[in-house]
Design an enzyme around this catalytic site. Structure first.
Site, PDB file in Angstrom:
ATOM      1  N   ASP A 173       0.869  -1.180   0.000  1.00  0.00           N
ATOM      2  CA  ASP A 173       0.000   0.000   0.000  1.00  0.00           C
ATOM      3  C   ASP A 173       0.904   1.228   0.000  1.00  0.00           C
ATOM      4  OD1 ASP A 173      -1.993   1.895   0.393  1.00  0.00           O
ATOM      5  OD2 ASP A 173      -2.930   0.867   2.076  1.00  0.00           O
TER       6      ASP A 173
ATOM      7  N   ASP B  48      -3.355   7.159  -3.652  1.00  0.00           N
ATOM      8  CA  ASP B  48      -3.245   6.107  -2.644  1.00  0.00           C
ATOM      9  C   ASP B  48      -3.706   4.816  -3.326  1.00  0.00           C
ATOM     10  OD1 ASP B  48      -3.496   4.437  -0.439  1.00  0.00           O
ATOM     11  OD2 ASP B  48      -4.811   5.783   0.694  1.00  0.00           O
TER      12      ASP B  48
ATOM     13  N   HIS C 189     -11.479   6.239   2.131  1.00  0.00           N
ATOM     14  CA  HIS C 189     -11.493   7.581   2.727  1.00  0.00           C
ATOM     15  C   HIS C 189     -11.450   8.656   1.658  1.00  0.00           C
ATOM     16  CE1 HIS C 189      -7.068   7.295   2.050  1.00  0.00           C
ATOM     17  NE2 HIS C 189      -7.314   6.030   2.289  1.00  0.00           N
TER      18      HIS C 189
ATOM     19  N   HIS D 234      -6.822  11.410   5.192  1.00  0.00           N
ATOM     20  CA  HIS D 234      -8.133  10.931   5.635  1.00  0.00           C
ATOM     21  C   HIS D 234      -8.995  12.158   5.906  1.00  0.00           C
ATOM     22  CE1 HIS D 234      -7.387   6.566   6.064  1.00  0.00           C
ATOM     23  NE2 HIS D 234      -6.141   6.984   6.037  1.00  0.00           N
TER      24      HIS D 234
ATOM     25  N   GLU E  64     -10.977   1.069  -0.843  1.00  0.00           N
ATOM     26  CA  GLU E  64     -10.073  -0.026  -0.528  1.00  0.00           C
ATOM     27  C   GLU E  64     -10.751  -1.199   0.155  1.00  0.00           C
ATOM     28  OE1 GLU E  64      -6.939   1.018   2.273  1.00  0.00           O
ATOM     29  OE2 GLU E  64      -7.819   2.981   2.579  1.00  0.00           O
TER      30      GLU E  64
ATOM     31  N   GLU F 283      -6.771  -1.363  -3.737  1.00  0.00           N
ATOM     32  CA  GLU F 283      -7.175   0.038  -3.558  1.00  0.00           C
ATOM     33  C   GLU F 283      -6.805   0.886  -4.764  1.00  0.00           C
ATOM     34  OE1 GLU F 283      -5.078   2.028  -0.364  1.00  0.00           O
ATOM     35  OE2 GLU F 283      -6.554   3.642  -0.295  1.00  0.00           O
TER      36      GLU F 283
HETATM   37 CO    CO Z   1      -5.962   4.378   1.591  1.00  0.00          CO
END
Ligand code: CO
Length: 305
Positions: free
Chosen positions: A81, A92, A164, A172, A197, A290
């Site tokens: 990640d 992300d 998020h 976030h 995700e 994700e």
């Molecule tokens: Co994330």
């Protein structure tokens, strides 16, 4: 703004592909995370959070401490990640790869088949979620799509982990994207950036905190009597005021003993927030996939594809 999101997305996507090739029997986790982080910096982007490499029953929030001897073994379910920032706009993305090597030495054929399904399920969950995203859609609908897709594999999503919203320098940004129908009636807006995700598991679908802290976020200024702790706090305020940072970056800079003492004092005083690694309740394997997307009127742009 959109250009920066796209640029960050391309950086993350390229590095994700290259780093994925390192996920095989015998690779040190620390080599993988340091490769990812240094490659992000080489592009001129900033690191949006420490590269997470979480193995098997760990869902997230593990990154190597200094001198980490953790090795990847054949058949390990490896979640990579990573995140990059361009002008504060974040990409992300995460992928799960079963480590190459002599897998049948470590797992039975039934286990291997199950693990492959777990990996496929989170990918299917993400694909189903992305298909629902457009301006005006309720978050509960996105979550329901994830849950339904993962249920088709007779597996569970991780119910207490979410995606998020993203904002400039904010990883976030307040809105959580559920992985099941949580009845959240909030509707997505055009132009919003979100990270979706889904996690999948053959376990209960709940993660709990595990021991140790490897990732932190700056919270608030506090006075400290110990000079070295003050210095570490100043360093964090200067270098990592907005997004999460790695304990390893601190110990690399200040030494392991001084760095770790300072991190503990800072966390105890709530000057920084320590994230615990997250482990599946029944110690079952977990996969994650994700992408970052930007909501459009009739769909979305996936920046990290
Ligand atoms: Co994330």
């Amino acid at each position: 703004m959109i250009e920066s999101y796209i640029k960050a997305g391309k950086i993350v996507s390229d590095i994700r592909s290259e780093a994925s090739k390192m996920i095989k029997d015998g690779t040190l986790v620390i080599d993988l995370v340091e490769y990812v982080e240094s490659e992000i910096l080489k592009t001129g982007a900033e690191i949006a959070f420490p590269c997470n490499v979480s193995l098997n029953e760990f869902a997230a929030h593990y990154t190597s401490p200094a001198n980490d001897e953790t090795l990847i073994h054949a058949g390990d379910m490896v979640k990579l990640d990573l995140g990059a920032m361009v002008d504060g706009y974040i990409a992300d993305s995460a992928v799960t790869i079963i480590a190459n090597g002599n897998i049948s030495e470590n797992f039975t054929q039934d286990e291997i088949n199950l693990h492959e399904e777990i990996v496929e399920a989170s990918a299917a969950g993400l694909e189903a979620a992305i298909a629902t995203v457009r301006a005006g859609v309720e978050l509960s609908k996105v979550g329901a799509a994830v849950h339904e897709a993962i249920s088709e594999y007779k597996l569970n999503p991780i119910f207490n982990l979410t995606g998020h919203s993203l904002e400039q320098y904010n990883l976030h940004a307040g809105i959580s994207i559920p992985n099941y129908d949580n009845h959240d009636g909030y509707t997505l807006e055009e132009g919003q950036a979100i990270a979706i995700e889904p996690f999948a598991t053959n376990g209960e679908g709940i993660v709990n905190d595990a021991p140790g802290h490897y990732i932190y976020s700056y919270m608030a200024n506090k006075p400290f009597r110990m000079k070295s702790t003050q210095k570490v706090l100043k360093y964090i305020q200067t270098n990592n005021p907005y997004v999460p940072f790695s304990g390893r970056w601190i110990t690399d800079k200040f030494g392991e003993r001084r760095g770790n003492t300072a991190l503990k004092q800072l966390a105890d005083a709530m000057a920084i927030y320590p994230y615990a690694p997250l482990r599946e309740k029944k110690d079952c394997f977990v996969s994650q996939k994700e992408h970052t997307v930007i909501v459009e009127k009739e769909g979305c742009i996936v920046t990290t594809i």
